[in-house]
Scaffold this motif. Structure first.
Motif, PDB file in Angstrom:
ATOM      1  N   LYS A 202       0.750  -1.239   0.025  1.00 15.90           N
ATOM      2  CA  LYS A 202       0.058  -0.065   0.071  1.00 15.90           C
ATOM      3  C   LYS A 202       0.968   1.344   0.107  1.00 15.90           C
ATOM      4  N   ILE A 257      -4.652   3.825   3.814  1.00 17.81           N
ATOM      5  CA  ILE A 257      -3.661   2.488   3.766  1.00 17.81           C
ATOM      6  C   ILE A 257      -4.092   1.377   4.596  1.00 17.81           C
ATOM      7  N   GLN A 260      -7.106  -0.278   3.259  1.00 17.68           N
ATOM      8  CA  GLN A 260      -6.837  -1.127   2.234  1.00 17.68           C
ATOM      9  C   GLN A 260      -6.105  -2.234   2.612  1.00 17.68           C
ATOM     10  N   ALA A 261      -5.244  -2.205   3.400  1.00 18.08           N
ATOM     11  CA  ALA A 261      -4.260  -3.396   4.014  1.00 18.08           C
ATOM     12  C   ALA A 261      -5.258  -4.346   4.735  1.00 18.08           C
TER      13      ALA A 261
END
Ligand SMILES: Nc1nc2c(ncn2[C@@H]2O[C@H](COP(=O)(O)OP(=O)(O)OP(=O)(O)O)[C@@H](O)[C@H]2O)c(=O)[nH]1
Ligand SMILES: [Mg+2]
Length: 286
Positions: A202, A257, A260-261
């Protein structure tokens, strides 16, 4: 069941950086194991992906891009040694090249592996961006002149086009062997390592040159609580200015981030994940 013949072998995926090796391994596995980005040197160490289907088991090795430092030419001893190391003890080698960009590095790598004893598959990747497929023909002719015993498969690792052809070729070449892993195994990498890689992906995808691509991600805690994971990750940067960029205004960037991770982790770990991320200025960054 004693006469049930099983096949198992190791396949190394090699090539220069950014040609789509990691995208390909993920497609071959049907699972995201290896991180990908449009930047060079995304993969930094070998990643194993295990594919089991009926009597076949394929152990794929995704490898860091072979980047040749042109300043060091003509001494290619390093390249030679590196290739020797990554194809040692494997049954098949997949060399990935980019269908749109044939470079001098590709040529060096091809020359180095032209005499290998293993079965070689050259994958011409990214054909989805090649409008006129006739463009590929000189390529294929050139490759088949260079190496006699090889298979050439034009694919799109991104869309999955022709990836099944690679699988069929591999299956035919696998030696008879017991399976090394049980069929639930999809990698030998630890979940902790995969978590840190996902966060690194990311960062690489989200930021440009302002964040060094070698930023370090450490997993401080990885706790399995009734099959839900609590993960604490630390992003270590060198300067306070980089810390500020990653955190963003009122934490907006680190939030995206982290989100999404977390979603990627939940897909891979097949469980709910609570991910806590923070950024630290430290000296361990190269
Ligand atoms: N259009 C298109 N893009 C692709 C394809 N395969 C990979 N890519 C893109 O190419 C870039 C590099 O892909 P990676 O899989 O990270 O490449 P890599 O060879 O593993 O790179 P390193 O780990 O740095 O050696 C990413 O932006 C991918 O999305 C493809 O078939 N078509
Ligand atoms: Mg890679």
């Amino acid at each position: 069941m004693n006469n049930y013949i099983t096949f198992c072998g190791v396949v190394s995926i090699i090539g220069r950086s950014n040609v789509g090796k990691s995208t390909l391994i993920n497609k071959l596995l049907g699972e995201k194991i290896s991180i990908t980005s449009c930047k060079s040197n995304t993969t930094r160490q070998c990643i194993t992906g295990i594919y089991t289907e009926d009597q076949y088991q394929i152990i794929y090795l995704d490898t860091p891009g072979l980047n040749i430092n042109n300043n060091k030419l003509p001494s290619n001893k390093n390249l030679q040694n590196l290739i020797k190391k990554i194809i040692k003890d494997v049954n098949l080698v997949i060399l990935v090249i980019d269908g749109k960009h044939w470079t001098f590095d590709d040529e060096l790598i091809l020359n180095e592996i032209s005499n290998i004893t293993q079965h070689l598959i050259v994958v011409i990747n990214k054909i989805d961006v090649i409008k006129n497929k006739i463009y590929l023909l000189p390529y294929i002719e050139f490759l088949s002149k260079k190496i006699r015993y090889l298979e050439i498969v034009p694919v799109s690792a991104k869309t999955g086009k022709n990836v099944n052809i690679i699988l069929d070729i591999i299956k035919k070449q696998l030696p008879k062997n017991d399976h090394y892993y049980s069929k639930e195994h999809i990698t030998t990498c630890s979940e902790r390592f995969i978590a840190s890689e996902i966060i690194r992906e990311k960062l690489m995808r989200f930021f440009g040159e302002e964040i060094p691509y070698r930023s370090i991600v450490e997993i401080e805690n990885f706790i399995n609580k009734q099959n839900n994971y609590d993960i604490n990750g630390v992003i270590i940067v060198r300067h306070n200015s980089q810390k500020k960029i990653i955190i963003g205004h009122k934490g907006n960037k680190i939030k995206i981030i982290g989100e999404q991770a977390r979603l990627d982790m939940e897909k891979i770990f097949k469980t709910q994940v609570r991910l806590y991320l923070w950024v630290k200025v430290g000296s361990s960054v190269h």
